[in-house]
Structure formats: structure tokens, C-alpha cells
Design a protein around this motif. Sequence first.
Motif, PDB file in Angstrom:
ATOM      1  N   VAL A 237       0.856  -1.189   0.000  1.00 14.60           N
ATOM      2  CA  VAL A 237       0.000   0.000   0.000  1.00 14.60           C
ATOM      3  C   VAL A 237       0.891   1.238   0.000  1.00 14.60           C
ATOM      4  CG1 VAL A 237      -1.877  -1.202   1.174  1.00 14.60           C
ATOM      5  CG2 VAL A 237      -0.174   0.034   2.531  1.00 14.60           C
TER       6      VAL A 237
ATOM      7  N   GLU B 148     -17.350   0.276  -3.284  1.00 16.45           N
ATOM      8  CA  GLU B 148     -16.901   0.761  -4.592  1.00 16.45           C
ATOM      9  C   GLU B 148     -17.748   1.924  -5.088  1.00 16.45           C
ATOM     10  OE1 GLU B 148     -15.219  -3.316  -4.167  1.00 16.45           O
ATOM     11  OE2 GLU B 148     -17.146  -2.357  -3.710  1.00 16.45           O
TER      12      GLU B 148
ATOM     13  N   ASN C 118      -8.560  -9.317   8.858  1.00 17.84           N
ATOM     14  CA  ASN C 118      -7.157  -9.649   8.582  1.00 17.84           C
ATOM     15  C   ASN C 118      -6.942 -11.068   8.067  1.00 17.84           C
ATOM     16  OD1 ASN C 118      -7.249 -11.363  10.887  1.00 17.84           O
ATOM     17  ND2 ASN C 118      -6.723  -9.632  12.211  1.00 17.84           N
TER      18      ASN C 118
ATOM     19  N   ALA D 173      -4.571 -11.121   2.814  1.00 16.41           N
ATOM     20  CA  ALA D 173      -4.634 -10.176   1.693  1.00 16.41           C
ATOM     21  C   ALA D 173      -5.807  -9.215   1.800  1.00 16.41           C
ATOM     22  CB  ALA D 173      -4.713 -10.943   0.374  1.00 16.41           C
ATOM     23  N   ILE D 174      -6.793  -9.535   2.651  1.00 15.79           N
ATOM     24  CA  ILE D 174      -7.975  -8.692   2.735  1.00 15.79           C
ATOM     25  C   ILE D 174      -7.648  -7.296   3.252  1.00 15.79           C
ATOM     26  CG2 ILE D 174      -8.686  -9.301   5.091  1.00 15.79           C
ATOM     27  CD1 ILE D 174     -11.562  -9.403   4.095  1.00 15.79           C
TER      28      ILE D 174
ATOM     29  N   ALA E  41      -5.005  -5.203   2.637  1.00 24.77           N
ATOM     30  CA  ALA E  41      -4.642  -4.307   1.538  1.00 24.77           C
ATOM     31  C   ALA E  41      -5.749  -4.216   0.503  1.00 24.77           C
ATOM     32  CB  ALA E  41      -3.358  -4.786   0.878  1.00 24.77           C
ATOM     33  N   ASP E  42      -6.625  -5.209   0.458  1.00 24.27           N
ATOM     34  CA  ASP E  42      -7.690  -5.227  -0.536  1.00 24.27           C
ATOM     35  C   ASP E  42      -8.605  -4.018  -0.403  1.00 24.27           C
ATOM     36  OD1 ASP E  42      -9.111  -6.622  -2.703  1.00 24.27           O
ATOM     37  OD2 ASP E  42     -10.715  -6.839  -1.226  1.00 24.27           O
ATOM     38  N   TYR E  43      -8.806  -3.527   0.814  1.00 18.04           N
ATOM     39  CA  TYR E  43      -9.662  -2.352   0.987  1.00 18.04           C
ATOM     40  C   TYR E  43      -9.055  -1.121   0.322  1.00 18.04           C
ATOM     41  CZ  TYR E  43     -12.536  -5.092   4.109  1.00 18.04           C
ATOM     42  OH  TYR E  43     -13.365  -6.062   4.623  1.00 18.04           O
TER      43      TYR E  43
ATOM     44  N   GLN F 276      -7.056  -1.351  -2.314  1.00 19.19           N
ATOM     45  CA  GLN F 276      -7.209  -1.638  -3.739  1.00 19.19           C
ATOM     46  C   GLN F 276      -8.626  -1.337  -4.214  1.00 19.19           C
ATOM     47  OE1 GLN F 276      -4.415  -2.237  -5.301  1.00 19.19           O
ATOM     48  NE2 GLN F 276      -3.390  -2.322  -3.309  1.00 19.19           N
ATOM     49  N   ARG F 277      -9.595  -1.489  -3.348  1.00 24.97           N
ATOM     50  CA  ARG F 277     -10.992  -1.215  -3.708  1.00 24.97           C
ATOM     51  C   ARG F 277     -11.324   0.266  -3.653  1.00 24.97           C
ATOM     52  NH1 ARG F 277     -14.546  -4.881   0.084  1.00 24.97           N
ATOM     53  NH2 ARG F 277     -16.241  -3.869  -1.101  1.00 24.97           N
TER      54      ARG F 277
END
Length: 385
Positions: free
Chosen positions: A70, A174, A195, A199-200, A202-204, A206-207
Motif C-alpha cells: 500500500v 466501490e 485480517n 490479503a484482505i 490491503a484489498d480495501y 485496492q478497492r
Amino acid sequence: MAAKRPGTPALFARLGVRPVINACGIYTDLGGSRLSPGVWAAAAAMNGDFVRMTELLDKTGEHIAGLLGVPAARVTPGAAAAIMLGTAAAMAGIDGDKSQRLPDTTGMANEVLIQAGHRYKYDRQVSMTGARLLELGSENGTRPDQIEAAIGANAAMIIHPAHLDGKPGTVRLEEVVRIARKRGVPVLVDAAYMNYPAAIMADYVQRGADLVAISAKYFGGPNAGGFIMGRKDLVAAVSNVHFTRYESGQYLKYGRPLKMDRQMVVAVVVALEEWLAMDHDARFAGYRRQAEMLRAMLAGLKGLTLAPKCFTMDERFIEDPVNCLLVTFDKAACGLNAAEVAGRLEAETPSILAILEGNAIGFVMDVLEDREVGHIGERLRALLG
């Protein structure tokens, strides 16, 4: 009786507190998680030396950002503090005078938007900064056009609880991000316990989230630990409103009460490293083994239904992955109901705390050691045998 660590009985006696066997899971009110030997060793190592906190927080933030892929991050004293600091940062930016004036938000954009279906206890952290929390929609739902209409000149931020994303009647992340970006308003996601899979987190980002709040206790870090991550400019603004240079700098920063020990900053980072490297299949296999261990100890007792279950972070019992044993009590057969058993276990020393759900008790394995699982089994057999 379960074995105790050397010195523990004397410590509890001196302080006048009762030890707890925690079969509830990871809760702030029970002290969070258990620090691993590696995390404890890192904190002890840092205890031997001093460091400039500004540099430590900058460098550990860069390290966390690198681990998760991130733009930026900063260690905070928990996710609730991250929400407070993120909100303050959205209003004050890198302006030291504004940070000093908080929670007086006169002359600042100070409205934080939240969907009606997203109201929850931790939006209190938003209003503690002096921000005005603006509820959008109603109990019947919130529409995208209502979010668009509410973003005016005084809008500072939108807060979006991750565990409520996708709740019927609410607008998904989104779409919220799409609307907010058109108006230049940041979105802060409270993902405190999100957590796993790892990967979840950093996924936020990315979203589209501009800031994300994470609690460290859920990945084996200190109870008073966490971090905030996201856009570089907003993380820099979090640094501006946080505690460093309160004594040595020009401004009396808003976040001074939210200071951190150097030991705990390092503990957060090492716990995160361990979590990212962990074999989580093996972790859940360990929970299942302990649940089966307890079930075997209780087998044969009359009036009990024994069901391995998963107790989720949002406090529901589902089937998988197993991390607890749900014990249902038939009072006519075993002589006690669940509430009576829970009360007797709680009154003991050590106090045994578990999740009471109707006429069942969930014994959660997340932070239990085998010796404690054995003690729970022994005490239940003594009460019901």
C-alpha cells in the motif's frame, strides 16, 4: 488444576485481581491477544534502547506499507485511535494550527458522512474529534443519490465500516468511493478485525479506500496497537495530528493522548510479519484439535450436545472453520442450564469466561493453551458429573 506460570499466583495476589481463562476469544476487555515469543522478544529488545519516535513511526510505517503493498501506513494505539486520527487528519490536513485547535472545528470542513445502516458504536470515535456525524438515508436504506446530495462544502470524510459493507439497504464501498472521488472527499474504512485471509487488509485500499484502520490484537499484536494505511498525503496528515513533537515542536497536537511506547510500535510490526508468514491452515487445525480435545473430555456426560463450530469475529456461530466447541445443556438431564454453568465457571479462580448463547456455551479456542482447555474440561466434569 491447570499449571501456572512461575510468579503468576504471587503477582495476582499482590494486585488483588483474579486470573481469567479466556474461552471467549480476542476482546479488548479481556486484554486482547497473547503475544508470541517472537513479538515479546522484539518488544524486550527495543526496551533496551531509545529511539526518536518520529523516525521509528516513519520507518515502521514504510515497512508496513511495503509488507502490504500500500502507499503508506502508520502505527497507532489501536483501530479506534486510527479512526480518531484519520478523522482529525481529514479535517486538519497538515495544518499544525488546525490540529492544535481540534476539537474546535470552527472554519473547517467538519462533516463526516455515514449511511444510516452503518451506524455502530465506533462512530463515536468520529464525533470525539469535533466532527459532525451526518447520517444519510433511514432505517429503510440509503441510496447513492442521497450520498451525492449530502456531499457539500463542509464534507470532510465518509466513514464505512467494513463488516457492514454489503448490508441490505446500504451502498457498497466501490460505489461510495466513486461518488466520493468526484467530490474530492476521502473514505475511511474501519476494517479493525479484517485480517484473514491476510490479503484482505490491503484489498480495501485496492478497492478505493483512502484510509483503512486495522487493529493489531486480531493478528497477535498488542491490545493497544494497530495501524492506519492508505494515501500518502492522508497518512502524512495523520502524522501531523498525532502525538510526536508535542513537547518539542511548534504546535500542541490534537493526538497527544494517543501516544505509544517504542516497544509496542515494534511489537505491532513483528506481529504483522508473523501473521503474514503464518500457516493459517495449521492455525485452524490447532483450534479443531483443541475443540476435539474438549469434546472428548465431556463425552459421556448426560444432557450435553457437543458441536464443533466457528465463532466469527462478528459474534456468530457457523460451521467452519472450527475454532470452538458449542455445548448445549439439557437441564432435565444434567441438572444445570447454560446460564447457571457459565455463572459457576465465572465465579471460580481462575475465572473461566466463555460465550453464553441461549442455552449453550461456546468455548472459543483462539487464545487458549492446551493446559487451559484441560482445566475447562475438568471443571465442567466436576460441575456436571
